[in-house]
Write a protein that holds these residues in place. Structure first.
Motif, short mmCIF file in Angstrom:
data_model
loop_
_atom_site.label_atom_id
_atom_site.label_comp_id
_atom_site.label_asym_id
_atom_site.label_seq_id
_atom_site.Cartn_x
_atom_site.Cartn_y
_atom_site.Cartn_z
N GLY A 1 89.08 20.00 -4.79
CA GLY A 1 88.39 20.73 -3.75
C GLY A 1 89.11 21.97 -3.31
O GLY A 1 88.61 22.71 -2.48
N PHE A 2 90.30 22.20 -3.84
CA PHE A 2 91.05 23.40 -3.50
C PHE A 2 90.86 24.38 -4.64
O PHE A 2 91.35 24.18 -5.74
N PHE A 3 90.14 25.42 -4.38
CA PHE A 3 89.73 26.29 -5.46
C PHE A 3 90.75 27.40 -5.67
O PHE A 3 91.58 27.67 -4.80
N ARG A 4 90.62 28.03 -6.79
CA ARG A 4 91.64 29.03 -7.15
C ARG A 4 91.58 30.25 -6.25
O ARG A 4 92.55 30.95 -6.09
N GLU A 5 90.40 30.50 -5.72
CA GLU A 5 90.33 31.68 -4.85
C GLU A 5 90.90 31.40 -3.47
O GLU A 5 91.01 32.30 -2.66
N GLU A 6 91.19 30.15 -3.20
CA GLU A 6 91.81 29.85 -1.91
C GLU A 6 93.30 30.14 -1.98
O GLU A 6 93.91 30.13 -3.05
N ILE A 7 93.86 30.34 -0.85
CA ILE A 7 95.26 30.74 -0.80
C ILE A 7 96.03 29.79 0.10
O ILE A 7 95.47 29.16 1.00
N ASN B 1 98.32 32.07 -4.34
CA ASN B 1 97.54 31.08 -5.06
C ASN B 1 98.46 30.00 -5.63
O ASN B 1 99.65 30.22 -5.84
N PRO C 1 100.06 30.48 -10.34
CA PRO C 1 100.77 31.61 -10.93
C PRO C 1 102.17 31.79 -10.34
O PRO C 1 102.49 31.25 -9.28
N ARG D 1 99.57 22.34 -2.10
CA ARG D 1 99.04 22.94 -0.88
C ARG D 1 99.37 22.06 0.31
O ARG D 1 99.82 20.92 0.18
N PRO E 1 98.49 37.58 -9.24
CA PRO E 1 97.31 37.81 -8.40
C PRO E 1 97.66 38.62 -7.16
O PRO E 1 98.82 38.82 -6.81
N HIS E 2 96.61 39.03 -6.53
CA HIS E 2 96.76 39.80 -5.30
C HIS E 2 97.42 38.95 -4.22
O HIS E 2 97.14 37.75 -4.09
N THR F 1 98.03 38.35 -0.23
CA THR F 1 97.46 38.63 1.09
C THR F 1 98.56 38.55 2.13
O THR F 1 99.29 37.56 2.18
#
Lengths: 491, 261
Positions: free
Chosen positions: B77-83, B117, B120, B146, B244-245, B247
């Protein structure tokens, strides 16, 4: 040597029979009979026992924790399941006083109690600044790290969580524990290593021994025991209160010059494996990463999110749509608008008439004594009706444990409260409340306050914390209640 | 010696009893073997090393976090786009530049609250090390798990990553420092008051596995490696800058006054 004597049968053909004895020596047995029996019993016991092959290699710290540790080889999955158990765990119910209805009644009583305004005699107001938002607000809340539209939960995605969802709702309502992103159909449970839980009766159930001592109160347990009028001793655990208070540590390894050679080797291997590695990294850093609405949501500070939730327009929208829908159901009828009779509307009209009758008609006289419905024991053929009300003795204690915050950092002080009430119909006596604090909770000396006379004592437990004990010398009459609060520093 | 009587002895063999006897002996042998096996110490368990099936210290950076995304567990449920918020801390004056999209970013003063993320490897260039002017070290950080904070509390409970002055000094002297940050298991917690600004840590020797040690103490969430080798970005190390970017966040309560240079 074992031997057997055989007495041959007389041969009728022989003359006059005989009395000779033939001695036949049997094959000697390898083991005595008793030893063979012992071996067979031992083997049967071994085969029938369900032994965990890893049980001998794992150290059992806690009865409950030990069984969790030996569950599988994946500690993450086990801890996740632990979290489910830790947060959903209702208080241990005792036979006769622990039914769901009793539990719900006790909760309702406590909730009603909490909604009352705080009296000057009780200086603390527990609460709620960090309490979970109502379901309506939670649905519109944007939580950093949690997408707005989660996919429908599936067994594959939420392995052990959805099973306990319904019970979690009850547990959360009882304990005040939050669950991150908690909304119907979607929520995530923190692993048990990120939360500090205190309360309940985990592990071995608490029992009162004849000499008055209480056994089975392990770390994190909080129970109360009392005596009823008929001399029985009853144990009532509290609910479980959980704080989000992770504590971090690190393991350091310093590699010397010899490891530099190894690093060069690894670098060479990394060069050979570069295509696969780059492929993985590209997958993360491509459009999926650049277009991430959640990252935008996380950029906003929580204060902005709260402001967005406070719009009263949502409530107005709901009210208007609901009222419009109800009026439309009747206003669009042909008989109402144009005073025309349409056979197609007859079912609706008949249903409306029946509803009106149901709302206006009194089917009979209901008699209740107190909050209990009385039973008719005599018919109406007699001159007068006789109603009988029987009240069964039900001593019952409700104990609720609360915390003034849902999360804490190491060093923070958390205030706990123990609210107890006699919700039964008989007085109880010798009430004692025991709280065995977990290792990471340090009792602040002199912080305990009780609004009823209580003998307070503290002793060191096996976790390096304290066992707090309040003994109330005065009996607790039905309807009476009390409050204890104390402070703990998060280690 | 002569026999005056001739005697006929009829010996009948009970085949069923013989079969039972054979079966009994087989059972007896099996029982003895089982009993012996139970009494002997399990050799496999005695030689088992406390390592996780997914972890291996010989894996290159990034492999462990990528595997965690594949494995079924709390990351479901923890997606790659989550940080995952991470707080990079260090001594006063320390400057940290995180590589993203092919180049190091602007060096910023520690502490930094960033979102990363899981999976990486993030490369960093650390400068302005106290008492070491002109020295640069290049840590890499890999978030492998996480946290599960309450709603709207994610930024209050980031993963703390400490770039201590001692570790930076060791790395500047040519050593490789590996730190595995873990969430402590409350069941194994020590009864001492913790300091959120100075988490406890312990050293393991070179022959030991820091990941295995961290698993025994809690749940590993990040791996920090600090070395001083200057990467060759024109060659094979160019791929190290692909990340990745990142934030950047402002802490909810702001940074303490002594944290800023």
């Amino acid at each position: 040597m074992p031997s057997r004597d055989f007495m041959p049968t007389p041969d009728p053909l022989s003359s006059g029979g005989f009395q000779s004895r033939l001695r036949v020596t049997a094959t000697p047995a390898l083991l005595p009979t008793w030893l063979r029996a012992v071996l067979l019993v031992a083997a049967t016991v071994i085969l029938c026992s369900c032994r965990n092959p890893e049980a001998g290699t794992r150290q059992t710290v806690h009865p409950g924790a030990g069984s969790r540790q030996a569950a599988s080889n994946d500690p993450f999955r086990d801890r996740d399941r632990d979290a489910a158990y830790a947060l959903m765990k209702p208080s241990h119910r005792r036979p006769g006083i622990g039914s769901e209805a009793d539990h719900a009644a006790a909760l309702a009583h406590v909730n009603e109690w909490q909604t009352q305004p705080a009296s000057p005699a009780s200086p603390i107001l527990l609460a709620s600044a960090e309490a979970p938002a109502p379901s309506g607000a939670a649905a519109t809340q944007r939580v950093p790290g949690v997408p707005l539209e989660m996919p429908a939960p599936s067994v594959e995605m939420l392995p052990d969580h959805t099973v306990f969802h319904d019970r979690m709702e009850v547990a959360n309502a009882a304990t005040g524990c939050w669950c991150p992103g908690c909304a119907p159909g979607q929520y995530k449970l923190p692993p048990s290593d990120e939360v500090l839980c205190d309360g309940g009766d985990d592990g071995l159930p608490a029992v009162v021994i004849r000499d008055g001592t209480v056994a089975g109160v392990e770390l994190e347990d909080t129970v109360a025991h009392y005596k009823t009028q008929d001399g029985q001793t009853v144990i009532q655990p509290t609910n479980e209160v959980c704080l989000y208070a992770p504590r971090f540590g690190s393991v350091r390894q310093v590699s010397g010059a010899s490891m530099n050679v190894t690093r060069r080797d690894v670098q060479g291997l990394a060069t050979d494996l570069a295509p696969s590695g780059a492929e993985v990294q590209r997958e993360v850093s491509t459009a999926l990463q650049n277009v991430q609405p959640l990252a935008r949501a996380s950029d906003r500070p929580p204060s902005l999110l709260r402001n967005r939730q406070q719009g009263g327009g949502l409530e107005n929208e709901q009210g208007i749509s609901w009222a419009t829908a109800r009026e439309a159901a009747l206003a669009n009828l042909q008989s109402v608008r144009f005073v025309l009779i349409d056979n197609r509307e007859q079912p609706l009209e008949v249903g409306g008439m029946v509803n009106a009758i149901h709302w206006t008609h009194d089917l009979g006289v209901q008699i209740a004594i107190g909050t209990q419905k009385a039973q008719v024991v005599a018919g109406d053929r007699q001159a007068a009706l006789l109603y009988r009300f029987e009240e069964s003795p039900e001593p019952r204690l409700a104990v609720c444990k609360l915390a003034d915050r849902a999360s804490a950092h190491p060093g923070d002080v958390v205030r706990f409260a123990l609210q107890y009430a006699n919700v039964g119909n008989r007085p109880i006596s010798e009430l004692t409340i025991i709280d065995n604090l977990t290792t990471r909770l340090e009792y602040v000396e002199g912080s305990q306050v009780s609004d009823r006379p209580a003998d307070f004592s503290a002793e060191i437990n096996e976790g390096g914390s304290l066992i707090l004990r309040w003994a109330l010398p005065q009996p607790l009459q039905p309807g009476e209640r009390g409050l204890i609060h104390f402070d703990c520093r998060v280690r | 010696m002569t026999n005056d009587h001739m005697t006929t002895v009829r010996l009948s063999i009970d085949h069923r009893a013989a079969g039972v006897r054979v079966v009994g002996r087989v059972l007896l042998a099996v029982s003895a073997v089982l009993l012996l096996l139970q009494l002997l110490p399990p050799a496999a368990a005695a030689q088992e090393r406390p390592v996780h099936r997914l972890y291996d210290p010989a894996l290159p950076p990034g492999a462990i976090g990528s595997r965690r995304l594949i494995a079924n567990g709390p990351l479901s449920g923890f997606f790659r786009e989550e940080i995952q918020p991470v707080e990079l801390r260090g001594p006063a004056g320390l400057r940290i530049a995180i590589a993203e999209e092919g180049a190091f970013g602007e060096p910023l003063a520690a502490p930094l609250l960033v979102g990363m993320n899981i999976g990486p490897v993030y490369r960093m260039r650390v400068t302005n090390i106290p008492y070491r002017p002109g020295v640069e070290v290049y840590p890499s950080l890999e978030v492998i798990d996480r946290l599960y904070p309450p709603a709207a509390k994610a930024l209050e409970f980031p993963i703390p990553v400490d770039l201590t002055e001692e570790d930076l000094g060791l790395a500047a002297n040519g050593l490789l420092v590996t730190r595995v940050i873990y969430v402590e298991d409350p069941q194994q917690a020590t009864p001492v008051v913790g300091d959120p600004r100075k988490p406890s840590w312990l050293d393991v020797s070179r022959g030991e596995d820091p990941l295995a040690a961290a698993i025994h103490l809690g749940r590993p969430v990040a791996i920090l490696r600090i070395g001083s080798r200057v990467p060759d970005f024109s060659g094979a190390d160019a791929a190290c800058l692909v990340a990745p970017h990142v934030t950047y966040f402002e802490p909810p309560g702001g940074y303490p006054e002594d944290a800023q240079p």
